[in-house]
Scaffold this motif. Structure first.
Motif, PDB file in Angstrom:
ATOM      1  N   ALA A  42      29.156 -10.302  18.511  1.00  0.00           N
ATOM      2  CA  ALA A  42      29.030 -11.118  19.208  1.00  0.00           C
ATOM      3  C   ALA A  42      29.914 -12.524  18.609  1.00  0.00           C
ATOM      4  CB  ALA A  42      27.651 -11.978  18.458  1.00  0.00           C
ATOM      5  N   ASP A  43      29.652 -13.635  19.483  1.00  0.00           N
ATOM      6  CA  ASP A  43      30.540 -14.569  19.283  1.00  0.00           C
ATOM      7  C   ASP A  43      29.461 -15.989  18.379  1.00  0.00           C
ATOM      8  OD1 ASP A  43      28.804 -16.297  20.941  1.00  0.00           O
ATOM      9  OD2 ASP A  43      31.380 -15.475  22.983  1.00  0.00           O
ATOM     10  N   ASP A  44      30.509 -16.920  18.602  1.00  0.00           N
ATOM     11  CA  ASP A  44      29.619 -17.540  17.675  1.00  0.00           C
ATOM     12  C   ASP A  44      28.634 -18.543  18.055  1.00  0.00           C
ATOM     13  OD1 ASP A  44      31.372 -18.152  15.568  1.00  0.00           O
ATOM     14  OD2 ASP A  44      32.558 -19.723  16.393  1.00  0.00           O
ATOM     15  N   GLY A  45      28.380 -17.888  19.519  1.00  0.00           N
ATOM     16  CA  GLY A  45      27.392 -18.397  20.311  1.00  0.00           C
ATOM     17  C   GLY A  45      26.154 -17.195  19.999  1.00  0.00           C
ATOM     18  N   GLY A  46      26.425 -16.151  20.297  1.00  0.00           N
ATOM     19  CA  GLY A  46      25.706 -14.527  20.074  1.00  0.00           C
ATOM     20  C   GLY A  46      26.142 -13.966  20.947  1.00  0.00           C
ATOM     21  N   VAL A  47      24.884 -12.773  21.139  1.00  0.00           N
ATOM     22  CA  VAL A  47      25.259 -11.664  21.996  1.00  0.00           C
ATOM     23  C   VAL A  47      24.625 -11.880  23.968  1.00  0.00           C
ATOM     24  CG1 VAL A  47      24.103 -10.338  21.140  1.00  0.00           C
ATOM     25  CG2 VAL A  47      25.608  -9.392  22.149  1.00  0.00           C
ATOM     26  N   SER A  48      25.696 -11.942  23.914  1.00  0.00           N
ATOM     27  CA  SER A  48      24.707 -12.075  25.651  1.00  0.00           C
ATOM     28  C   SER A  48      23.938 -10.711  25.912  1.00  0.00           C
ATOM     29  CB  SER A  48      25.750 -11.195  27.050  1.00  0.00           C
ATOM     30  OG  SER A  48      25.307 -11.727  28.161  1.00  0.00           O
ATOM     31  N   LEU A  49      22.429 -11.153  26.361  1.00  0.00           N
ATOM     32  CA  LEU A  49      20.813 -10.186  27.032  1.00  0.00           C
ATOM     33  C   LEU A  49      21.746  -9.074  27.265  1.00  0.00           C
ATOM     34  CD1 LEU A  49      18.246 -10.117  25.307  1.00  0.00           C
ATOM     35  CD2 LEU A  49      17.973 -11.192  27.783  1.00  0.00           C
ATOM     36  N   ASP A  50      22.335  -9.226  28.670  1.00  0.00           N
ATOM     37  CA  ASP A  50      22.679  -8.221  29.308  1.00  0.00           C
ATOM     38  C   ASP A  50      23.943  -7.258  28.553  1.00  0.00           C
ATOM     39  OD1 ASP A  50      21.356  -9.758  31.155  1.00  0.00           O
ATOM     40  OD2 ASP A  50      24.141 -10.840  31.694  1.00  0.00           O
ATOM     41  N   GLN A 124      11.315   1.612   5.068  1.00  0.00           N
ATOM     42  CA  GLN A 124      11.794   1.263   6.479  1.00  0.00           C
ATOM     43  C   GLN A 124      12.544  -0.019   6.287  1.00  0.00           C
ATOM     44  OE1 GLN A 124       8.083   0.414   8.972  1.00  0.00           O
ATOM     45  NE2 GLN A 124       9.917  -1.269   8.994  1.00  0.00           N
ATOM     46  N   LEU A 125      13.829  -0.010   7.874  1.00  0.00           N
ATOM     47  CA  LEU A 125      14.507  -1.402   7.605  1.00  0.00           C
ATOM     48  C   LEU A 125      13.978  -2.414   7.547  1.00  0.00           C
ATOM     49  CD1 LEU A 125      17.225   0.641   9.725  1.00  0.00           C
ATOM     50  CD2 LEU A 125      17.028  -0.059   7.294  1.00  0.00           C
ATOM     51  N   PRO A 126      13.916  -3.608   7.332  1.00  0.00           N
ATOM     52  CA  PRO A 126      13.678  -4.537   6.765  1.00  0.00           C
ATOM     53  C   PRO A 126      13.551  -5.203   8.930  1.00  0.00           C
ATOM     54  CG  PRO A 126      14.913  -5.561   5.713  1.00  0.00           C
ATOM     55  CD  PRO A 126      15.005  -3.188   5.784  1.00  0.00           C
ATOM     56  N   GLU A 127      13.125  -6.266   8.913  1.00  0.00           N
ATOM     57  CA  GLU A 127      12.655  -7.126  10.719  1.00  0.00           C
ATOM     58  C   GLU A 127      14.377  -8.650   9.810  1.00  0.00           C
ATOM     59  OE1 GLU A 127       9.973  -7.910  13.517  1.00  0.00           O
ATOM     60  OE2 GLU A 127       8.636  -6.260  12.752  1.00  0.00           O
ATOM     61  N   VAL A 128      14.968  -8.656  11.510  1.00  0.00           N
ATOM     62  CA  VAL A 128      15.416 -10.054  11.233  1.00  0.00           C
ATOM     63  C   VAL A 128      15.110 -11.185  11.551  1.00  0.00           C
ATOM     64  CG1 VAL A 128      17.796 -10.876  11.425  1.00  0.00           C
ATOM     65  CG2 VAL A 128      17.239  -8.412   9.728  1.00  0.00           C
ATOM     66  N   SER A 129      14.681 -11.973  12.018  1.00  0.00           N
ATOM     67  CA  SER A 129      14.282 -12.859  12.887  1.00  0.00           C
ATOM     68  C   SER A 129      16.223 -13.233  14.212  1.00  0.00           C
ATOM     69  CB  SER A 129      14.165 -14.081  12.262  1.00  0.00           C
ATOM     70  OG  SER A 129      13.053 -14.013  11.646  1.00  0.00           O
ATOM     71  N   VAL A 130      15.790 -12.622  15.405  1.00  0.00           N
ATOM     72  CA  VAL A 130      16.795 -12.996  16.217  1.00  0.00           C
ATOM     73  C   VAL A 130      15.701 -14.223  17.149  1.00  0.00           C
ATOM     74  CG1 VAL A 130      17.980 -11.389  15.497  1.00  0.00           C
ATOM     75  CG2 VAL A 130      15.372 -11.462  17.546  1.00  0.00           C
ATOM     76  N   VAL A 131      16.303 -14.389  17.877  1.00  0.00           N
ATOM     77  CA  VAL A 131      15.964 -15.463  19.567  1.00  0.00           C
ATOM     78  C   VAL A 131      16.644 -15.418  20.356  1.00  0.00           C
ATOM     79  CG1 VAL A 131      14.930 -17.665  18.154  1.00  0.00           C
ATOM     80  CG2 VAL A 131      17.050 -17.882  18.962  1.00  0.00           C
ATOM     81  N   VAL A 132      16.211 -15.410  21.014  1.00  0.00           N
ATOM     82  CA  VAL A 132      17.237 -15.398  23.005  1.00  0.00           C
ATOM     83  C   VAL A 132      16.725 -16.816  23.981  1.00  0.00           C
ATOM     84  CG1 VAL A 132      17.037 -14.234  25.293  1.00  0.00           C
ATOM     85  CG2 VAL A 132      16.422 -12.977  23.106  1.00  0.00           C
ATOM     86  N   GLU A 133      17.913 -17.413  23.529  1.00  0.00           N
ATOM     87  CA  GLU A 133      18.189 -18.488  24.263  1.00  0.00           C
ATOM     88  C   GLU A 133      19.105 -18.803  25.572  1.00  0.00           C
ATOM     89  OE1 GLU A 133      17.081 -21.439  20.213  1.00  0.00           O
ATOM     90  OE2 GLU A 133      19.439 -21.174  20.703  1.00  0.00           O
ATOM     91  N   GLU A 134      18.741 -19.103  26.906  1.00  0.00           N
ATOM     92  CA  GLU A 134      20.023 -19.305  27.593  1.00  0.00           C
ATOM     93  C   GLU A 134      20.481 -17.792  27.933  1.00  0.00           C
ATOM     94  OE1 GLU A 134      21.921 -22.434  26.992  1.00  0.00           O
ATOM     95  OE2 GLU A 134      20.876 -24.176  26.419  1.00  0.00           O
ATOM     96  N   GLY A 135      20.106 -16.819  27.410  1.00  0.00           N
ATOM     97  CA  GLY A 135      20.587 -15.249  28.256  1.00  0.00           C
ATOM     98  C   GLY A 135      21.540 -14.757  27.117  1.00  0.00           C
ATOM     99  N   LEU A 136      20.986 -15.160  25.851  1.00  0.00           N
ATOM    100  CA  LEU A 136      21.552 -14.990  24.557  1.00  0.00           C
ATOM    101  C   LEU A 136      21.215 -14.573  22.914  1.00  0.00           C
ATOM    102  CD1 LEU A 136      24.867 -17.993  24.097  1.00  0.00           C
ATOM    103  CD2 LEU A 136      24.806 -14.980  24.934  1.00  0.00           C
TER     104      LEU A 136
END
Length: 141
Positions: A42-50, A124-136
């Motif tokens: 991922a770059d500074d903006g995140g990873v593309s949902l695509d 089990q593996l703990p969940e990590v909080s992520v968000v999807v914003e503007e396709g990232l």
């Protein structure tokens, strides 16, 4: 004729030397692999949902502290994320098809839900909080 003799001190060092060599061999180059593919970076903006296929899981390197995160995508923006580190001893996991493998002690996790498949890990593996914003996809917080 004097025969060679192994002193007690040298005899005690042999098991330690063998263990040290075994440890070095286990940590050799190429042993840190990430299974079928390298983690998606991922770059500074995140990873593309695509870049995260629907109905699959993808190991992502978000950088920073504890960078590896497993993204599990359903359809659309349905994303769940789990830590990419073994709950047994904290080693970075590698993705191999439908499971995550721990190269340190052999634990295996289901890549669709973080459940333990094979120990020594018991949690089990703990969940990590992520968000999807503007396709990232970004780590939340």
């Amino acid at each position: 004729m004097e025969r060679p003799c192994l002193s007690r001190r040298h005899a005690l060092l042999l098991p330690a030397s063998a263990a040290g060599l075994g440890t070095l061999a286990a940590c050799g180059p190429g042993d840190e692999g990430f299974g079928d593919a390298q983690p998606l970076r991922a770059d500074d903006g995140g990873v593309s949902l695509d870049d995260v296929p629907e109905n699959e899981s993808t190991l992502v390197n978000f950088g920073g502290e504890q960078p590896f995160v497993l993204l599990v995508r359903g359809t659309g923006e349905d994303i769940t994320a789990y830590s990419g580190y073994c709950t047994h001893n904290g080693c970075a996991l590698s993705q191999k098809q439908d499971e995550l493998d721990c190269p340190c002690h052999g634990s295996k996790f289901d890549s669709s839900n973080g459940e333990v498949l094979v120990g020594p890990a018991t949690r089990q593996l703990p969940e990590v909080s992520v968000v999807v914003e503007e396709g990232l996809v970004r780590r939340a917080g």
